[in-house]
Design a protein around this motif. Structure first.
Motif, mmCIF file in Angstrom:
data_model
loop_
_atom_site.group_PDB
_atom_site.id
_atom_site.type_symbol
_atom_site.label_atom_id
_atom_site.label_comp_id
_atom_site.label_asym_id
_atom_site.label_seq_id
_atom_site.Cartn_x
_atom_site.Cartn_y
_atom_site.Cartn_z
ATOM 1 N N THR A 1 107.922 75.315 57.648
ATOM 2 C CA THR A 1 109.355 75.461 57.401
ATOM 3 C C THR A 1 109.926 74.190 56.799
ATOM 4 O OG1 THR A 1 109.576 77.047 59.211
ATOM 5 C CG2 THR A 1 111.587 75.944 58.488
ATOM 6 N N GLU A 2 109.511 73.050 57.341
ATOM 7 C CA GLU A 2 109.962 71.767 56.812
ATOM 8 C C GLU A 2 109.552 71.614 55.340
ATOM 9 O OE1 GLU A 2 109.402 67.000 57.736
ATOM 10 O OE2 GLU A 2 107.879 68.418 58.415
ATOM 11 N N GLU A 3 108.309 71.957 55.042
ATOM 12 C CA GLU A 3 107.832 71.859 53.655
ATOM 13 C C GLU A 3 108.608 72.807 52.742
ATOM 14 O OE1 GLU A 3 103.645 72.576 53.907
ATOM 15 O OE2 GLU A 3 103.256 70.684 54.944
ATOM 16 N N SER A 4 108.901 73.990 53.245
ATOM 17 C CA SER A 4 109.649 74.971 52.458
ATOM 18 C C SER A 4 111.046 74.465 52.137
ATOM 19 C CB SER A 4 109.725 76.288 53.224
ATOM 20 O OG SER A 4 110.569 77.199 52.570
ATOM 21 N N TYR A 5 111.708 73.878 53.145
ATOM 22 C CA TYR A 5 113.041 73.329 52.913
ATOM 23 C C TYR A 5 112.984 72.182 51.906
ATOM 24 C CZ TYR A 5 114.960 76.014 56.834
ATOM 25 O OH TYR A 5 115.371 77.017 57.660
ATOM 26 N N GLY A 6 111.931 71.388 51.963
ATOM 27 C CA GLY A 6 111.775 70.304 50.990
ATOM 28 C C GLY A 6 111.643 70.840 49.578
ATOM 29 N N ARG A 7 110.885 71.910 49.405
ATOM 30 C CA ARG A 7 110.741 72.514 48.073
ATOM 31 C C ARG A 7 112.058 73.123 47.597
ATOM 32 N NH1 ARG A 7 106.039 74.693 50.467
ATOM 33 N NH2 ARG A 7 104.289 73.316 50.119
ATOM 34 N N ASP A 8 112.786 73.746 48.546
ATOM 35 C CA ASP A 8 114.092 74.308 48.188
ATOM 36 C C ASP A 8 115.030 73.202 47.701
ATOM 37 O OD1 ASP A 8 113.231 76.812 48.907
ATOM 38 O OD2 ASP A 8 114.308 76.861 50.821
ATOM 39 N N ALA A 9 115.011 72.063 48.377
ATOM 40 C CA ALA A 9 115.870 70.932 47.989
ATOM 41 C C ALA A 9 115.473 70.426 46.610
ATOM 42 C CB ALA A 9 115.783 69.820 49.024
ATOM 43 N N GLU A 10 114.175 70.338 46.345
ATOM 44 C CA GLU A 10 113.707 69.897 45.024
ATOM 45 C C GLU A 10 114.159 70.865 43.941
ATOM 46 O OE1 GLU A 10 109.491 69.363 45.107
ATOM 47 O OE2 GLU A 10 109.585 67.898 46.737
ATOM 48 N N ALA A 11 114.099 72.150 44.233
ATOM 49 C CA ALA A 11 114.519 73.148 43.248
ATOM 50 C C ALA A 11 116.013 73.043 42.973
ATOM 51 C CB ALA A 11 114.173 74.554 43.746
ATOM 52 N N GLU A 12 116.804 72.807 44.006
ATOM 53 C CA GLU A 12 118.248 72.651 43.813
ATOM 54 C C GLU A 12 118.556 71.398 43.002
ATOM 55 O OE1 GLU A 12 120.733 74.726 44.543
ATOM 56 O OE2 GLU A 12 119.217 76.159 45.228
ATOM 57 N N ARG A 13 117.840 70.300 43.291
ATOM 58 C CA ARG A 13 118.044 69.051 42.523
ATOM 59 C C ARG A 13 117.668 69.275 41.057
ATOM 60 N NH1 ARG A 13 114.921 66.685 46.183
ATOM 61 N NH2 ARG A 13 115.978 66.067 48.037
ATOM 62 N N ALA A 14 116.583 69.999 40.822
ATOM 63 C CA ALA A 14 116.135 70.250 39.455
ATOM 64 C C ALA A 14 117.167 71.056 38.683
ATOM 65 C CB ALA A 14 114.791 70.976 39.468
ATOM 66 N N ALA A 15 117.886 71.936 39.350
ATOM 67 C CA ALA A 15 118.901 72.741 38.674
ATOM 68 C C ALA A 15 120.121 71.900 38.318
ATOM 69 C CB ALA A 15 119.323 73.908 39.582
ATOM 70 N N ILE A 16 120.364 70.856 39.117
ATOM 71 C CA ILE A 16 121.550 70.013 38.902
ATOM 72 C C ILE A 16 121.252 68.858 37.951
ATOM 73 C CG2 ILE A 16 123.203 68.468 40.020
ATOM 74 C CD1 ILE A 16 122.899 70.208 42.531
ATOM 75 N N TYR A 17 120.114 68.193 38.155
ATOM 76 C CA TYR A 17 119.758 67.011 37.379
ATOM 77 C C TYR A 17 118.644 67.343 36.387
ATOM 78 C CZ TYR A 17 122.160 64.695 41.233
ATOM 79 O OH TYR A 17 123.074 64.321 42.171
ATOM 80 N N PRO A 18 118.914 67.248 35.092
ATOM 81 C CA PRO A 18 117.847 67.508 34.114
ATOM 82 C C PRO A 18 116.836 66.367 34.099
ATOM 83 C CG PRO A 18 119.846 66.827 33.012
ATOM 84 C CD PRO A 18 120.181 66.932 34.479
#
Length: 85
Positions: free
Chosen positions: A67-84
């Motif tokens: 679950t922790e790893e999944s949340y980390g990937r979700d955070a990375e995906a959100e950052r990628a959508a915001i920061y090119p």
């Protein structure tokens, strides 16, 4: 009062276990009941080894790690959508 309640509950569980044993086997248990020997190697000799094994293999801990790893990937995906890149 709490101690008396605990004792009463334990005695009730013992009577239930005795009745269940008689129901399943058709005979009362032999006195005294002996604790069986554990197979060698089943329980680690050192506490640290047991803790390490539990951390690596306990289903709830493994699920929490995933679950922790999944949340980390979700955070990375959100950052990628915001920061090119």
């Amino acid at each position: 009062a709490q101690l008396r309640a605990t004792i009463a509950a334990s005695e009730g569980q013992l009577q239930l276990a005795y009745a269940t044993y008689v129901e399943l086997t058709g005979a009362p248990p032999q006195d005294p009941l002996a604790r069986p020997d554990l197979p060698k190697g089943l329980v680690p000799a050192q506490v640290a080894e047991a803790v390490a094994h539990a951390r690596a293999h306990h289903p709830a801990l493994r699920a929490a790690k995933m679950t922790e790893e999944s949340y980390g990937r979700d955070a990375e995906a959100e950052r990628a959508a915001i920061y090119p890149d």
